[in-house]
Design a protein around this motif. Structure first.
Motif, mmCIF file in Angstrom:
data_model
loop_
_atom_site.group_PDB
_atom_site.id
_atom_site.type_symbol
_atom_site.label_atom_id
_atom_site.label_comp_id
_atom_site.label_asym_id
_atom_site.label_seq_id
_atom_site.Cartn_x
_atom_site.Cartn_y
_atom_site.Cartn_z
ATOM 1 N N GLY A 20 -70.234 31.070 21.715
ATOM 2 C CA GLY A 20 -68.794 30.950 21.896
ATOM 3 C C GLY A 20 -68.062 30.744 20.579
ATOM 4 N N ILE A 21 -66.880 31.321 20.480
ATOM 5 C CA ILE A 21 -66.001 31.094 19.321
ATOM 6 C C ILE A 21 -64.618 30.737 19.841
ATOM 7 C CG2 ILE A 21 -64.898 32.084 17.291
ATOM 8 C CD1 ILE A 21 -67.290 33.837 16.866
ATOM 9 N N ILE A 22 -64.121 29.607 19.386
ATOM 10 C CA ILE A 22 -62.733 29.219 19.648
ATOM 11 C C ILE A 22 -61.963 29.451 18.359
ATOM 12 C CG2 ILE A 22 -61.160 27.316 20.146
ATOM 13 C CD1 ILE A 22 -63.286 26.122 21.960
ATOM 14 N N ASP A 23 -60.960 30.267 18.441
ATOM 15 C CA ASP A 23 -60.153 30.669 17.282
ATOM 16 C C ASP A 23 -58.766 30.052 17.418
ATOM 17 O OD1 ASP A 23 -58.877 31.925 15.209
ATOM 18 O OD2 ASP A 23 -59.377 33.962 15.840
ATOM 19 N N ILE A 24 -58.482 29.069 16.565
ATOM 20 C CA ILE A 24 -57.194 28.382 16.597
ATOM 21 C C ILE A 24 -56.292 29.046 15.568
ATOM 22 C CG2 ILE A 24 -56.006 26.172 16.372
ATOM 23 C CD1 ILE A 24 -58.711 24.805 16.942
ATOM 24 N N GLY A 25 -55.479 29.969 16.021
ATOM 25 C CA GLY A 25 -54.615 30.714 15.122
ATOM 26 C C GLY A 25 -53.193 30.185 15.103
ATOM 27 N N SER A 26 -52.374 30.816 14.296
ATOM 28 C CA SER A 26 -50.984 30.383 14.169
ATOM 29 C C SER A 26 -50.150 30.781 15.378
ATOM 30 C CB SER A 26 -50.360 30.981 12.904
ATOM 31 O OG SER A 26 -51.043 30.522 11.758
ATOM 32 N N ASN A 27 -50.589 31.805 16.102
ATOM 33 C CA ASN A 27 -49.856 32.243 17.275
ATOM 34 C C ASN A 27 -50.605 31.900 18.564
ATOM 35 O OD1 ASN A 27 -47.684 33.478 18.613
ATOM 36 N ND2 ASN A 27 -48.782 35.421 18.759
ATOM 37 N N THR A 39 -56.981 28.506 11.293
ATOM 38 C CA THR A 39 -56.455 29.337 10.212
ATOM 39 C C THR A 39 -55.152 28.765 9.649
ATOM 40 O OG1 THR A 39 -55.465 30.797 11.887
ATOM 41 C CG2 THR A 39 -57.632 31.397 11.046
ATOM 42 N N ALA A 40 -54.195 29.628 9.345
ATOM 43 C CA ALA A 40 -53.065 29.280 8.476
ATOM 44 C C ALA A 40 -52.243 28.079 8.931
ATOM 45 C CB ALA A 40 -52.157 30.502 8.306
ATOM 46 N N PHE A 81 -54.551 17.051 13.412
ATOM 47 C CA PHE A 81 -54.780 18.012 14.493
ATOM 48 C C PHE A 81 -56.254 18.417 14.542
ATOM 49 C CE2 PHE A 81 -55.352 22.440 15.700
ATOM 50 C CZ PHE A 81 -54.792 22.465 16.973
ATOM 51 N N ILE A 82 -56.851 18.674 13.386
ATOM 52 C CA ILE A 82 -58.251 19.103 13.325
ATOM 53 C C ILE A 82 -59.172 18.026 13.882
ATOM 54 C CG2 ILE A 82 -60.154 19.688 11.773
ATOM 55 C CD1 ILE A 82 -58.205 21.960 12.124
ATOM 56 N N ARG A 83 -58.916 16.772 13.531
ATOM 57 C CA ARG A 83 -59.771 15.682 14.018
ATOM 58 C C ARG A 83 -59.752 15.603 15.545
ATOM 59 N NH1 ARG A 83 -57.680 13.068 9.370
ATOM 60 N NH2 ARG A 83 -56.005 12.086 10.591
ATOM 61 N N GLU A 84 -58.575 15.731 16.141
ATOM 62 C CA GLU A 84 -58.483 15.666 17.596
ATOM 63 C C GLU A 84 -59.127 16.893 18.238
ATOM 64 O OE1 GLU A 84 -57.763 14.143 21.299
ATOM 65 O OE2 GLU A 84 -57.629 13.165 19.329
ATOM 66 N N ALA A 85 -58.946 18.056 17.598
ATOM 67 C CA ALA A 85 -59.559 19.280 18.116
ATOM 68 C C ALA A 85 -61.077 19.163 18.113
ATOM 69 C CB ALA A 85 -59.119 20.484 17.287
ATOM 70 N N GLU A 86 -61.639 18.543 17.095
ATOM 71 C CA GLU A 86 -63.090 18.360 17.023
ATOM 72 C C GLU A 86 -63.589 17.457 18.150
ATOM 73 O OE1 GLU A 86 -64.109 19.049 12.302
ATOM 74 O OE2 GLU A 86 -63.596 17.011 12.982
ATOM 75 N N GLU A 130 -64.122 24.600 11.524
ATOM 76 C CA GLU A 130 -64.098 25.161 10.174
ATOM 77 C C GLU A 130 -62.671 25.589 9.856
ATOM 78 O OE1 GLU A 130 -65.929 28.663 7.292
ATOM 79 O OE2 GLU A 130 -66.616 28.537 9.373
ATOM 80 N N LEU A 131 -62.052 24.896 8.917
ATOM 81 C CA LEU A 131 -60.695 25.240 8.486
ATOM 82 C C LEU A 131 -60.814 26.307 7.405
ATOM 83 C CD1 LEU A 131 -57.669 24.695 8.692
ATOM 84 C CD2 LEU A 131 -57.952 22.887 6.975
ATOM 85 N N LEU A 132 -60.448 27.519 7.747
ATOM 86 C CA LEU A 132 -60.653 28.647 6.846
ATOM 87 C C LEU A 132 -59.620 28.675 5.734
ATOM 88 C CD1 LEU A 132 -61.314 31.493 9.464
ATOM 89 C CD2 LEU A 132 -62.989 30.005 8.349
#
Length: 499
Positions: free
Chosen positions: A13-20, A88-89, A100-105, A113-115
């Motif tokens: 699985g891949i969860i992609d957290i994008g700007s949109n 991403t961005a 936000f990243i900490r809660e998402a984890e 992974e913050l690209l």
């Protein structure tokens, strides 16, 4: 595991957290040609107002967290072996991004992974490398917050650059003024070193907004094949269409309903960016890629041997394994047609040879259908399957070859829309392969191990089918008729020899 699944281990699985959007894609397994078992997105607009406030908006954050909780539950239910989470961005640029990243984890139970911009560009390029045969050009990945550009040449990938030109960001910084956005994009790209490398080559367009524009173009042209991956638009035509899209209200565009209402306001900004890329870079064509960062990550996770595999042949072999009576017969058919095409001096490009080999693996996938509909079903499945590493003319070649294998060598019933995608040369090669398969299947009955004993080659100017004595009874009038029709295609006389 369901018999309809391939034995590639647990789903990935891949969860992609994008700007949109925030998206979950679950793939059948880690392999050279991954197939998505589940694909769903939630438009959260995390990047909205980040360029102005430097923060992720509370409403967008809550919407994203809700989507992540749902996606985690779905992934657990599908028994995903490993889940990768990418951001991403928007999360990269916002001051409350780390929070936000900490809660998402915590929600996902996995590291995020913050690209960086360069990392995002590299993965997008890897996705294109994984999905196209010998790509040569510049990859552009347009998201809600940024645009990544990176040069690719076969499997060589340049360092890549990122620009703050995503659709949502452009809306915000331009106060929704296309004229102001035009100046921003022009100033950002005018001296782009990546675009200097694009002249006369291919621009590979990645991202949902560009896919939306391509979908509109496809519908407006009444294009024969509704498959976005590999959809090709000549640069001049793409430029003119982009100018149309950015000039008019998105809701008034023909067939605007094929693009979601949430994404339509971004079309003008995506068209604007693509317009400047074409104007500055002067590519010969724009090719849509259905693969990007997520597939690039999967490709990166493969070992070197798996990466070297041909994506088209792998996916065709897999589909044959799932659907054919005897998958190993496809390997026999490859060797049998190799010998025929070589001895008959039938010229093939590298692509045409790959298409022929893939078609051999796919030649028996419709055997369970009613005989009257096997050709039609095979054509539809092959033309629309989730193949990688093949363009639309290649899909037409494979689909038509298998249609002819089932239905005979006349075009009366073959889809005229699919034939539109094929040149005269491709149609000729597809008929030749279909005619050869009609001979092969009468000899082998789809049983492995027989074709190697019954070669079909050109000898003294005639097509000679050699049957060993124990198979001599196969030399029926029906076999002679099929062999004769193949001979007429090649301008050769034919003969069956019992040896």
């Amino acid at each position: 595991m369901s018999p309809g699944r391939l034995p590639y281990g647990p789903p990935v699985g891949i969860i992609d957290i994008g700007s949109n959007s925030v998206r979950l894609v679950v793939y059948e397994g880690l392999c050279r040609s991954p197939t998505a078992m589940f694909n769903e997105k939630e438009l959260c607009a995390l990047g909205r107002s980040v360029a102005i406030t430097n923060r992720l908006a509370d409403e967008s954050v809550e919407r994203a967290f809700s989507a992540l909780r749902r996606f985690k539950t779905l992934a657990d239910g599908m028994k995903v072996g490993r889940i990768h989470v990418l951001a991403t961005a928007a999360a990269r640029d916002a001051e409350n991004g780390p929070e936000f990243i900490r809660e998402a984890e915590k929600i996902c139970g996995a590291p995020v992974e913050l690209l960086s911009g360069k990392r995002e560009a590299h993965l997008s390029a890897m996705g294109v490398v994984s999905g196209f045969f010998r790509p040569n050009g510049v990859v552009g990945d347009l998201g809600g917050g940024s645009l990544e550009l990176v040069n690719v040449a076969t499997k060589r990938i340049g360092p890549g650059v990122t620009h703050p030109l995503g659709g949502i960001r452009l809306q915000d910084v331009s106060d929704r003024s296309i004229k102001k956005a035009d100046r921003i994009v022009r100033d950002a790209l005018e001296d782009s070193r990546e675009l200097e490398k694009l002249k006369g080559r291919t621009f590979y367009a990645v991202g949902g907004t560009w896919r939306g524009i391509a979908h509109l173009h496809m519908v407006q042209k009444h294009y024969a094949l509704h498959v976005l991956h590999g959809y090709t638009i000549p640069a001049k035509e793409a430029l003119e269409f982009c100018r149309l899209v950015r000039r008019v209200d998105a809701d008034t565009l023909p067939a605007a309903g094929v693009v979601s209402a949430d994404r339509r306001p971004l079309l003008a900004y995506g068209a604007l960016v693509l317009e400047h890329i074409i104007r500055i870079g002067k590519p010969k064509e724009v090719v849509m890629s259905g693969l990007g960062v997520r597939e690039g990550l999967l490709y990166e996770l493969l070992d070197d041997e798996a990466r070297r595999e041909d994506a088209l042949l792998t996916s065709a072999r897999d589909l044959g394994w799932l659907r054919a009576r005897a998958p190993r017969h496809g390997d026999d058919l490859i060797e049998w047609t190799d010998r025929l095409f070589r001895s008959a001096e039938i010229e093939e490009t590298a692509d045409e040879r790959r298409w022929r080999h893939a078609a051999c693996h796919l030649s028996d996938l419709a055997w369970r259908a009613h005989p009257d509909y096997r050709g039609e079903q095979a054509l539809d499945v092959i033309a629309h399957a989730a193949f990688m590493g093949v363009d639309h003319p290649g899909r037409a070649y494979m689909a038509l070859a298998i249609f002819y294998r089932h239905m005979g060598l006349l075009d009366d019933e073959a889809s005229p829309r699919i034939r539109e995608l094929a040149s005269t040369r491709i149609l000729d090669r597809a008929r030749t392969l279909g005619g050869a398969m009609r001979v092969a299947y009468l000899v082998s009955g789809a049983v492995p191990g027989i074709l190697p004993r019954a070669p079909l080659t050109l000898k003294k100017g005639a097509l000679m089918l050699k049957l060993p004595a124990e198979l001599g009874d196969l030399g029926s009038d029906k076999l002679k008729s099929r062999l004769s029709k193949l001979g007429k295609l090649l301008g050769r006389t034919t003969n069956i020899a019992i040896v």
